[in-house]
Design a protein around this motif. Structure first.
Motif, PDB file in Angstrom:
ATOM      1  N   ALA A 176       0.804  -1.216   0.000  1.00 44.02           N
ATOM      2  CA  ALA A 176       0.000   0.000   0.000  1.00 44.02           C
ATOM      3  C   ALA A 176       0.839   1.268   0.000  1.00 44.02           C
ATOM      4  O   ALA A 176       0.440   2.270  -0.541  1.00 44.02           O
ATOM      5  CB  ALA A 176      -0.945   0.005   1.198  1.00 44.02           C
ATOM      6  N   LYS A 177       2.009   1.248   0.596  1.00 44.18           N
ATOM      7  CA  LYS A 177       2.830   2.446   0.697  1.00 44.18           C
ATOM      8  C   LYS A 177       4.049   2.407  -0.218  1.00 44.18           C
ATOM      9  O   LYS A 177       5.017   3.086   0.001  1.00 44.18           O
ATOM     10  CB  LYS A 177       3.289   2.654   2.149  1.00 44.18           C
ATOM     11  CG  LYS A 177       2.153   2.866   3.122  1.00 44.18           C
ATOM     12  CD  LYS A 177       1.450   4.169   2.855  1.00 44.18           C
ATOM     13  CE  LYS A 177       0.369   4.395   3.888  1.00 44.18           C
ATOM     14  NZ  LYS A 177      -0.500   5.481   3.573  1.00 44.18           N
ATOM     15  N   ALA A 178       3.994   1.606  -1.285  1.00 38.70           N
ATOM     16  CA  ALA A 178       5.151   1.457  -2.165  1.00 38.70           C
ATOM     17  C   ALA A 178       5.621   2.792  -2.721  1.00 38.70           C
ATOM     18  O   ALA A 178       6.814   3.024  -2.858  1.00 38.70           O
ATOM     19  CB  ALA A 178       4.843   0.482  -3.302  1.00 38.70           C
ATOM     20  N   GLY A 179       4.705   3.706  -3.053  1.00 37.12           N
ATOM     21  CA  GLY A 179       5.095   4.982  -3.627  1.00 37.12           C
ATOM     22  C   GLY A 179       5.664   5.947  -2.622  1.00 37.12           C
ATOM     23  O   GLY A 179       6.173   6.993  -2.988  1.00 37.12           O
ATOM     24  N   ALA A 180       5.598   5.628  -1.334  1.00 40.28           N
ATOM     25  CA  ALA A 180       6.057   6.538  -0.289  1.00 40.28           C
ATOM     26  C   ALA A 180       7.476   6.244   0.151  1.00 40.28           C
ATOM     27  O   ALA A 180       7.941   6.806   1.116  1.00 40.28           O
ATOM     28  CB  ALA A 180       5.109   6.467   0.906  1.00 40.28           C
ATOM     29  N   LYS A 181       8.170   5.365  -0.540  1.00 40.14           N
ATOM     30  CA  LYS A 181       9.540   5.051  -0.141  1.00 40.14           C
ATOM     31  C   LYS A 181      10.490   5.330  -1.297  1.00 40.14           C
ATOM     32  O   LYS A 181      10.061   5.474  -2.433  1.00 40.14           O
ATOM     33  CB  LYS A 181       9.639   3.579   0.283  1.00 40.14           C
ATOM     34  CG  LYS A 181       9.396   2.592  -0.825  1.00 40.14           C
ATOM     35  CD  LYS A 181       9.541   1.163  -0.310  1.00 40.14           C
ATOM     36  CE  LYS A 181       9.256   0.147  -1.372  1.00 40.14           C
ATOM     37  NZ  LYS A 181      10.232   0.011  -2.406  1.00 40.14           N
ATOM     38  N   THR A 182      11.772   5.411  -1.000  1.00 45.49           N
ATOM     39  CA  THR A 182      12.757   5.599  -2.039  1.00 45.49           C
ATOM     40  C   THR A 182      12.635   4.478  -3.048  1.00 45.49           C
ATOM     41  O   THR A 182      12.530   3.313  -2.681  1.00 45.49           O
ATOM     42  CB  THR A 182      14.177   5.610  -1.441  1.00 45.49           C
ATOM     43  OG1 THR A 182      14.248   6.674  -0.498  1.00 45.49           O
ATOM     44  CG2 THR A 182      15.228   5.797  -2.512  1.00 45.49           C
ATOM     45  N   GLY A 183      12.611   4.829  -4.314  1.00 43.60           N
ATOM     46  CA  GLY A 183      12.436   3.840  -5.361  1.00 43.60           C
ATOM     47  C   GLY A 183      10.977   3.591  -5.683  1.00 43.60           C
ATOM     48  O   GLY A 183      10.662   2.848  -6.594  1.00 43.60           O
ATOM     49  N   GLY A 184      10.066   4.241  -4.955  1.00 40.09           N
ATOM     50  CA  GLY A 184       8.640   4.066  -5.207  1.00 40.09           C
ATOM     51  C   GLY A 184       8.185   4.894  -6.400  1.00 40.09           C
ATOM     52  O   GLY A 184       8.923   5.698  -6.964  1.00 40.09           O
ATOM     53  N   LEU A 185       6.954   4.709  -6.777  1.00 40.63           N
ATOM     54  CA  LEU A 185       6.362   5.409  -7.917  1.00 40.63           C
ATOM     55  C   LEU A 185       6.105   6.865  -7.571  1.00 40.63           C
ATOM     56  O   LEU A 185       5.528   7.175  -6.531  1.00 40.63           O
ATOM     57  CB  LEU A 185       5.038   4.721  -8.281  1.00 40.63           C
ATOM     58  CG  LEU A 185       4.256   5.321  -9.426  1.00 40.63           C
ATOM     59  CD1 LEU A 185       4.994   5.105 -10.742  1.00 40.63           C
ATOM     60  CD2 LEU A 185       2.881   4.683  -9.481  1.00 40.63           C
ATOM     61  N   ASN A 186       6.516   7.763  -8.449  1.00 47.68           N
ATOM     62  CA  ASN A 186       6.282   9.187  -8.272  1.00 47.68           C
ATOM     63  C   ASN A 186       4.964   9.597  -8.909  1.00 47.68           C
ATOM     64  O   ASN A 186       4.080  10.109  -8.250  1.00 47.68           O
ATOM     65  CB  ASN A 186       7.436   9.973  -8.873  1.00 47.68           C
ATOM     66  CG  ASN A 186       7.845  11.172  -8.070  1.00 47.68           C
ATOM     67  OD1 ASN A 186       7.117  11.593  -7.188  1.00 47.68           O
ATOM     68  ND2 ASN A 186       8.991  11.706  -8.378  1.00 47.68           N
ATOM     69  N   HIS A 187       4.821   9.385 -10.214  1.00 46.45           N
ATOM     70  CA  HIS A 187       3.557   9.578 -10.921  1.00 46.45           C
ATOM     71  C   HIS A 187       3.625   8.883 -12.268  1.00 46.45           C
ATOM     72  O   HIS A 187       4.691   8.482 -12.713  1.00 46.45           O
ATOM     73  CB  HIS A 187       3.189  11.067 -11.082  1.00 46.45           C
ATOM     74  CG  HIS A 187       4.115  11.850 -11.941  1.00 46.45           C
ATOM     75  ND1 HIS A 187       5.071  12.679 -11.416  1.00 46.45           N
ATOM     76  CD2 HIS A 187       4.236  11.938 -13.285  1.00 46.45           C
ATOM     77  CE1 HIS A 187       5.747  13.242 -12.400  1.00 46.45           C
ATOM     78  NE2 HIS A 187       5.259  12.805 -13.554  1.00 46.45           N
ATOM     79  N   ILE A 188       2.456   8.752 -12.904  1.00 46.13           N
ATOM     80  CA  ILE A 188       2.354   8.174 -14.235  1.00 46.13           C
ATOM     81  C   ILE A 188       1.948   9.303 -15.173  1.00 46.13           C
ATOM     82  O   ILE A 188       0.935   9.965 -14.943  1.00 46.13           O
ATOM     83  CB  ILE A 188       1.314   7.041 -14.269  1.00 46.13           C
ATOM     84  CG1 ILE A 188       1.765   5.895 -13.354  1.00 46.13           C
ATOM     85  CG2 ILE A 188       1.089   6.551 -15.700  1.00 46.13           C
ATOM     86  CD1 ILE A 188       0.708   4.834 -13.118  1.00 46.13           C
ATOM     87  N   GLY A 189       2.718   9.548 -16.210  1.00 41.10           N
ATOM     88  CA  GLY A 189       2.434  10.604 -17.178  1.00 41.10           C
ATOM     89  C   GLY A 189       1.675  10.055 -18.365  1.00 41.10           C
ATOM     90  O   GLY A 189       2.070   9.050 -18.944  1.00 41.10           O
ATOM     91  N   VAL A 190       0.586  10.738 -18.728  1.00 40.13           N
ATOM     92  CA  VAL A 190      -0.240  10.337 -19.864  1.00 40.13           C
ATOM     93  C   VAL A 190      -0.384  11.536 -20.799  1.00 40.13           C
ATOM     94  O   VAL A 190      -0.791  12.615 -20.365  1.00 40.13           O
ATOM     95  CB  VAL A 190      -1.638   9.860 -19.410  1.00 40.13           C
ATOM     96  CG1 VAL A 190      -2.492   9.473 -20.602  1.00 40.13           C
ATOM     97  CG2 VAL A 190      -1.523   8.704 -18.431  1.00 40.13           C
ATOM     98  N   VAL A 191      -0.047  11.353 -22.072  1.00 39.29           N
ATOM     99  CA  VAL A 191      -0.179  12.410 -23.073  1.00 39.29           C
ATOM    100  C   VAL A 191      -1.561  12.319 -23.705  1.00 39.29           C
ATOM    101  O   VAL A 191      -1.996  11.233 -24.105  1.00 39.29           O
ATOM    102  CB  VAL A 191       0.909  12.285 -24.164  1.00 39.29           C
ATOM    103  CG1 VAL A 191       0.715  13.343 -25.255  1.00 39.29           C
ATOM    104  CG2 VAL A 191       2.293  12.414 -23.565  1.00 39.29           C
ATOM    105  N   VAL A 192      -2.242  13.463 -23.790  1.00 36.20           N
ATOM    106  CA  VAL A 192      -3.555  13.549 -24.441  1.00 36.20           C
ATOM    107  C   VAL A 192      -3.513  14.666 -25.481  1.00 36.20           C
ATOM    108  O   VAL A 192      -2.688  15.581 -25.394  1.00 36.20           O
ATOM    109  CB  VAL A 192      -4.689  13.810 -23.417  1.00 36.20           C
ATOM    110  CG1 VAL A 192      -4.804  12.670 -22.410  1.00 36.20           C
ATOM    111  CG2 VAL A 192      -4.485  15.135 -22.693  1.00 36.20           C
TER     112      VAL A 192
END
Length: 127
Positions: A66-82
């Protein structure tokens, strides 16, 4: 040597069906595959023919994931082009999400939103 391309990103979510529906509705993507994960649990591949997000939930509750994005190496964001940023923002708002951090920059415009799992998406247009 040819440049590498990102084929997919795998993210852990609480409800892969809900997340897949959101991605289809907001970005016009399609479900490419769904079924049991090799590691147990359930995965749905949603995107285009060339690229996709694998939305995954383990067999048991997400627990430590659940907290994978809150640690070093975790996900920052996903970029989507529209193509049409304003239309995309309307779809995001209509889906009940709150856009934030709007910005115009060379060469495009963008905003961000958090989905139901707290995953941050950057939506950008270069049109």
């Amino acid at each position: 040597m040819a440049a590498g391309l990102i084929e997919h990103v795998n993210v852990t979510v609480a409800d892969p069906e809900r997340t897949a529906r959101m991605l289809v509705d907001l970005f016009g993507w399609a479900v490419r595959w769904k079924g049991p994960s090799a590691l147990g649990g359930h995965t749905i591949h949603v995107g285009t023919e060339a690229q996709y997000l694998a939305v995954y939930t383990p067999e048991n509750a997400i627990g430590a994931y659940a907290k994978a994005g809150a640690k070093t190496g975790g996900l920052n964001h996903i970029g989507v082009v529209v193509d049409d940023l304003d239309a995309a923002e309307t779809r995001v708002q209509d889906a009940g999400f709150e856009p934030f951090s709007h910005g115009d920059y060379t060469p495009g415009r963008r905003f961000y939103f958090l989905d139901a799992d707290g995953i941050e998406y950057e939506v950008v247009s270069y049109a």
